[in-house]
Design an enzyme around this catalytic site. Structure first.
Site, PDB file in Angstrom:
ATOM      1  N   ASP A 193       0.818  -1.215   0.000  1.00 55.07           N
ATOM      2  CA  ASP A 193       0.000   0.000   0.000  1.00 55.07           C
ATOM      3  C   ASP A 193       0.848   1.260   0.000  1.00 55.07           C
ATOM      4  OD1 ASP A 193      -2.655   1.178   0.115  1.00 55.07           O
ATOM      5  OD2 ASP A 193      -2.112   1.838   2.131  1.00 55.07           O
ATOM      6  N   MET A 274      -8.104   5.701   2.745  1.00 54.07           N
ATOM      7  CA  MET A 274      -8.167   6.925   1.952  1.00 54.07           C
ATOM      8  C   MET A 274      -6.895   7.197   1.159  1.00 54.07           C
ATOM      9  SD  MET A 274     -11.170   8.137   2.359  1.00 54.07           S
ATOM     10  CE  MET A 274     -10.871   9.713   1.563  1.00 54.07           C
ATOM     11  N   ARG A 275      -5.883   6.335   1.327  1.00 55.28           N
ATOM     12  CA  ARG A 275      -4.637   6.606   0.622  1.00 55.28           C
ATOM     13  C   ARG A 275      -4.835   6.542  -0.891  1.00 55.28           C
ATOM     14  NH1 ARG A 275      -1.208   3.635   3.345  1.00 55.28           N
ATOM     15  NH2 ARG A 275      -0.327   5.360   4.517  1.00 55.28           N
ATOM     16  N   ALA A 276      -5.699   5.658  -1.354  1.00 57.16           N
ATOM     17  CA  ALA A 276      -5.933   5.545  -2.789  1.00 57.16           C
ATOM     18  C   ALA A 276      -6.487   6.842  -3.359  1.00 57.16           C
ATOM     19  CB  ALA A 276      -6.889   4.385  -3.068  1.00 57.16           C
ATOM     20  N   VAL A 279      -3.588   9.367  -3.540  1.00 54.61           N
ATOM     21  CA  VAL A 279      -2.631   9.034  -4.597  1.00 54.61           C
ATOM     22  C   VAL A 279      -3.231   9.311  -5.965  1.00 54.61           C
ATOM     23  CG1 VAL A 279      -1.368   7.145  -5.685  1.00 54.61           C
ATOM     24  CG2 VAL A 279      -1.374   7.357  -3.205  1.00 54.61           C
TER      25      VAL A 279
END
Length: 708
Positions: A193, A274-276, A279
């Site tokens: 991730d 929420m990282r997606a 990014v």
């Protein structure tokens, strides 16, 4: 210094080159993970990227690459006064898979720290990579303790070095790039991730493109400097475009419509966290800047999803990364197109192959001056995503799990019909199976072992370089000699002979070798489905505990090594899924095959201890090529494995109201326990299997431990 292969001379690999260039434009994207088979230019393209990055302004003499306009106030070489500095090329630092912890984060001079009270610190690879690229080839083979350090540095933007109360901190912000071959195992989800983007690469199946790869590579090897000179113009153009895109990046507008598209895409694909979203937003912004625009369009969001979401869609290690492009288009079609502002036409994308130049030269793929290529082929340049790379079709008549040159149906040769493979039942959480004793194998999460990490159990003189100081033992060794050494101040007078290494106990990974009965006695569809589900559950457990796995199957007249020991647990799951059944039961041959596999692996990796998992109902109806009585051969083979000290467990697959107990007798010969399919579940009422006992365990010990 050798001349690197030019980035613009890489044939095909459009997605790979685009992902790397987007990170060059915006390092905040978070790096790239490149997945693909060997020989596909993964390492060549990554190493070539560093020559396209703009130079870095640094404080002169600072070993930690502090920026002169805003130096790190906690820099170990500081404090620095803000002011003009010098420029140097951006670094690409390679992290070897077998590197030590001290090589990665740096090391303290323990003797000076204790004796003089000074922080004599030698920077590691994280300090070298600050404001540059940290490249990890075969990142999926990296040891867990190094992955933990990478995760900490990537999350905090700094590296902390702690050694017995002495602490050093320095900035460590870098572009993380990793390459891997999925056949050798998958990455831990936490590290997976952390990579902003992922790209699947494969060798081209187009003969003309493969010819161009060979032509360019040969030309490069014959004259690296001359070959690089012919591509210098294209390299300069791409380098200038990266600089221009970086300057334009702060002006790019990410409108509400684009943000809604990003949020709807991540929600539609049920991406965790929420990282997606973050990014994707950064990637879409970088795509707009790379195209020379100040507005993010729907096409940018779509391309960002293809690069940022595939590796975040996986639910277990056996899922292949990927994205349903039709579903992606359905989600994005719900939103109107963003109205583009009046802007100049973008330049041609150097991430795609240039148009052929009829006069020949670097822009002519078939030109006389371009012979050779990177260390592998490319995907067709018109591909829009990882799914465009098509593997070669496999012959339909050859079973996928059969070794090359083997007869198609050994069960039929033995007079038993072969039955089609059945799907595995739903996997479940299994009980803990471990090897007894204390090992010294590779770090993992299964059996007890002496490791570099874990709880401290004692101290000893260091055998090589000191890595983990045992402070109390060091002081105890030095204390009697202080008067003789003329100690006058407060600090201890420490000599090298006083230093003591801490011995620690943690967990190791094992070689889990599965021996699976695929004979006719196991062929009832519901029964074989349950057996495959149990083995799949054990494979999931092996993945989580960082084991190597292998698969031996037996049916008909012989046993075969369906999968040699490997770190790729998903490869074992794929072989298991296609496993056919039928024929007689050469159980003894399966055990002898397992013994031969373990003997070879012991020569290759003597420190990794094996765990043998035999999945059978215990019936033996064939002696195979060995001949003789099948039951006698089975018992003799089991006793040979026990004499070798192999830890074993038998998964008893016998079912029905009348049971013969043959699996239990086999377990006794192997010197290990037998557990039923139901008893293998972690939530069952059966007793927890903690240790697999070897042949040296006596029956009295079994009785005593059961009573305890």
């Amino acid at each position: 210094m050798s001349t690197p292969y030019p980035f613009t001379a890489v044939v095909g690999q459009t997605d790979l080159r685009l992902a790397l260039l987007l990170n060059a434009v915006s390092p905040a994207v978070g790096g790239v993970l490149v997945r693909g088979e060997k020989g596909t230019a993964k390492s060549t393209a990554v190493r070539a990227l560093s020559t396209l990055l703009p130079q870095v302004d640094v404080v002169p003499g600072c070993r930690f690459s502090c920026a002169p306009v805003a130096p790190d106030p906690d820099c170990p070489d500081g404090p620095h006064e803000a002011g003009p500095g010098g420029a140097r090329p951006a670094r690409m630092v390679e992290l070897p898979v077998g590197a030590s912890e001290d090589r990665l984060v740096g090391a303290l001079d323990i003797e000076r720290a204790l004796g003089e009270g000074v922080k004599a610190f030698e920077p590691g690879l994280l300090a070298d990579a600050h404001r540059g690229i940290l490249y990890v080839d075969e990142v999926n083979l990296l040891h867990d303790h190094l992955i933990d350090l990478l995760l900490d540095a990537a999350a905090m933007g700094a590296s902390y070095v702690e050694r017995e109360g002495v602490s050093v901190r320095h900035a460590a912000r870098f572009l993380l790039v990793g390459t891997m071959n999925p056949e050798e195992g998958e990455l831990r989800p936490q590290l997976l991730d952390r990579f902003g983007l992922t790209v699947e690469v494969a060798a081209s199946r187009e003969p003309a493109q493969r010819v161009e790869v060979v032509r360019r590579r040969l030309a490069y090897e014959d004259d690296p400097a001359g070959f690089a000179a012919r591509w210098s113009g294209d390299e300069h153009e791409v380098r200038a475009r990266v600089v221009a895109a970086r300057a334009l990046l702060p002006q790019v507008r990410l409108g509400d419509n684009a943000l809604l598209q990003i949020a709807a895409t991540c929600a539609g694909f049920e991406v965790d966290g929420m990282r997606a979203d973050i990014v994707m937003a950064r990637t879409a912004t970088a795509l707009a800047a790379w195209a020379g625009r100040t507005t993010v369009l729907k096409e940018d969001v779509r391309q960002a999803a293809l690069l940022a979401l595939p590796h975040r869609r996986r639910r277990n290690p056996f899922d292949a990364p990927g994205l349903d492009e039709d579903k992606l288009d359905q989600i994005l079609d719900q939103f109107p197109d963003e109205e583009p502002q009046d802007e100049p036409d973008p330049e041609p994308d150097p991430g795609t192959d240039p148009e052929p130049d009829p006069d020949g030269g670097p822009e002519n793929p078939q030109g006389p001056d371009d012979g050779g290529g990177p260390d592998g082929g490319g995907v067709p340049p018109q591909g829009g995503g990882p799914q465009d790379a098509q593997p070669p079709a496999e012959p339909a008549e050859a079973p996928a799990d059969a070794p090359e040159g083997a007869p198609q149906s050994p069960a039929q040769e033995a007079g038993g019909p072969e039955q089609a493979a059945v799907r595995a039942a739903e996997p479940f959480r299994t009980k803990m199976l471990s090897v007894p004793g204390l090992g010294e194998g590779a770090a993992g999460r299964r059996s007890r072992a002496r490791t570099a990490h874990g709880r401290t159990t004692g101290a000893q003189r260091p055998r090589g370089q000191l890595t983990k100081l045992h402070l109390a033992a060091t002081v105890h060794a030095a204390a009697p000699h202080q008067k003789a050494r003329g100690r006058t101040g407060r600090g201890l007078v420490i000599r090298k002979d006083d230093l003591r290494q801490a011995t620690r106990e943690g967990r190791e990974g094992n070689l889990v070798l599965f021996v699976v009965d695929a004979s006719g006695s196991m062929a009832a569809r519901q029964r074989m489905s349950a057996v495959k589900g149990a083995v799949l559950s054990l494979l999931l457990d092996a993945y989580q505990r960082r084991d190597k796995v292998g698969l031996v199957t037996f049916r008909g007249a012989a046993a075969e090594l369906a999968l040699p020991p490997t770190s790729s647990v998903d490869a074992a799951a794929a072989r298991l899924e296609k496993l056919p059944t039928g024929g007689r039961t050469p159980l003894g041959s399966g055990l002898l095959k397992a013994r031969e596999v373990l003997r070879i692996e012991r020569l290759r990796d003597p420190s990794r201890r094996p765990l043998l998992v035999v999945v059978t109902d215990g019936r033996a109806t064939s002696a195979g090529a060995v001949g003789g009585d099948p039951r006698e051969l089975t018992a003799r083979s089991a006793r040979l494995l026990a004499a070798d000290g192999v830890a074993s467990v038998v998964v008893d697959c016998e079912s029905g109201p009348v049971r013969l107990g043959l699996a239990g007798a086999l377990a006794a010969d192997l010197g290990g326990p037998a557990v039923t399919l139901d008893g293998l579940r972690a939530d069952s009422l059966a007793g927890l299997v903690k240790d697999v006992r070897t042949a040296v365990t006596t029956p009295a010990t079994h009785t005593t431990r059961r009573a305890a």
